[in-house]
Write a protein that holds these residues in place. Sequence first.
Motif, mmCIF file in Angstrom:
data_model
loop_
_atom_site.group_PDB
_atom_site.id
_atom_site.type_symbol
_atom_site.label_atom_id
_atom_site.label_comp_id
_atom_site.label_asym_id
_atom_site.label_seq_id
_atom_site.Cartn_x
_atom_site.Cartn_y
_atom_site.Cartn_z
ATOM 1 N N LEU A 164 -21.960 -27.163 -19.006
ATOM 2 C CA LEU A 164 -23.248 -27.780 -19.333
ATOM 3 C C LEU A 164 -24.405 -27.026 -18.692
ATOM 4 C CD1 LEU A 164 -22.271 -31.553 -18.952
ATOM 5 C CD2 LEU A 164 -22.620 -30.299 -21.083
ATOM 6 N N LYS A 168 -28.221 -25.235 -20.161
ATOM 7 C CA LYS A 168 -29.061 -26.382 -19.826
ATOM 8 C C LYS A 168 -30.057 -26.687 -20.941
ATOM 9 C CE LYS A 168 -30.002 -24.299 -16.035
ATOM 10 N NZ LYS A 168 -30.303 -23.771 -14.707
ATOM 11 N N ILE A 213 -27.178 -35.813 -16.488
ATOM 12 C CA ILE A 213 -26.160 -35.527 -17.505
ATOM 13 C C ILE A 213 -26.227 -36.665 -18.510
ATOM 14 C CG2 ILE A 213 -23.706 -35.187 -17.996
ATOM 15 C CD1 ILE A 213 -24.838 -32.980 -16.311
ATOM 16 N N TYR A 221 -22.945 -33.784 -25.080
ATOM 17 C CA TYR A 221 -23.562 -33.996 -23.775
ATOM 18 C C TYR A 221 -24.598 -32.911 -23.496
ATOM 19 C CZ TYR A 221 -19.394 -36.888 -23.212
ATOM 20 O OH TYR A 221 -18.404 -37.824 -23.397
ATOM 21 N N ILE A 222 -25.525 -33.219 -22.589
ATOM 22 C CA ILE A 222 -26.571 -32.262 -22.243
ATOM 23 C C ILE A 222 -26.889 -32.376 -20.759
ATOM 24 C CG2 ILE A 222 -28.385 -33.914 -22.912
ATOM 25 C CD1 ILE A 222 -30.114 -31.520 -23.728
ATOM 26 N N ALA A 223 -27.067 -31.242 -20.097
ATOM 27 C CA ALA A 223 -27.519 -31.206 -18.703
ATOM 28 C C ALA A 223 -29.007 -30.869 -18.723
ATOM 29 C CB ALA A 223 -26.738 -30.149 -17.912
#
Length: 228
Positions: A164, A168, A213, A221-223
Amino acid sequence: MFKILLIEDDLTLFKEIKDRLSQWSYEVYGIDDFAQVMQTFTEVKPDLVIIDIQLPKFDGFHWCRLIRGHSNVPIIFLSSRDHPTDMVMSMQLGADDFVQKPFHFDVLIAKIQATLRRVYNYNSEQVHLQTWHGATVDYEKHTVSNENGSIELTKNEMFILKQLLEQKNKIISRNDLIKSLWDDERFVSDNTLTVNVNRLRKSLDEIGLGSQIQTKVGQGYIALEEGI
């Protein structure tokens, strides 16, 4: 996403390989003009090159020599010929592997994955520290530390966090994460991924980073990075 330059003049085989590799999230490029292979190589800047030996204009050995004069990018040869000298010549020119046609696609993908792991995982191990929202992420020690304290993650949790953080502010699909874990020789199911992400968030909550997160329903999902 790794970029692969596929130097193959058999259009049917090229499309088949490209389609199969795209399913594994590889970005595949081809050659429009076989007299200008180096121009395409320079423009694409691939992470790996797959070269057929028998090509129009010049053979694959010729282009391997030119590529090796400019780059150490990993190279895998394809050949429909059964001469042992082809494999010997390929290795002498600096190729990383050799695949005999006809081949089972699972064999090709295994060789690609092994080559990419060997070349790029080694390099990535040299830089094992990263800063994220004021915290220090230590990929080698599996720790994340900031002014609120330090947490230790499991290998899978750290692997997920690393994937992740390498992209980013970009959504990483669940499927891509599962494939990355599988490629790294870790077996995970869809449910296992959910459990690991939830544990990762819970651990990050201890130092105030759990909310960074995020889940994008139906996407992945994304950081988040600072300022987002």
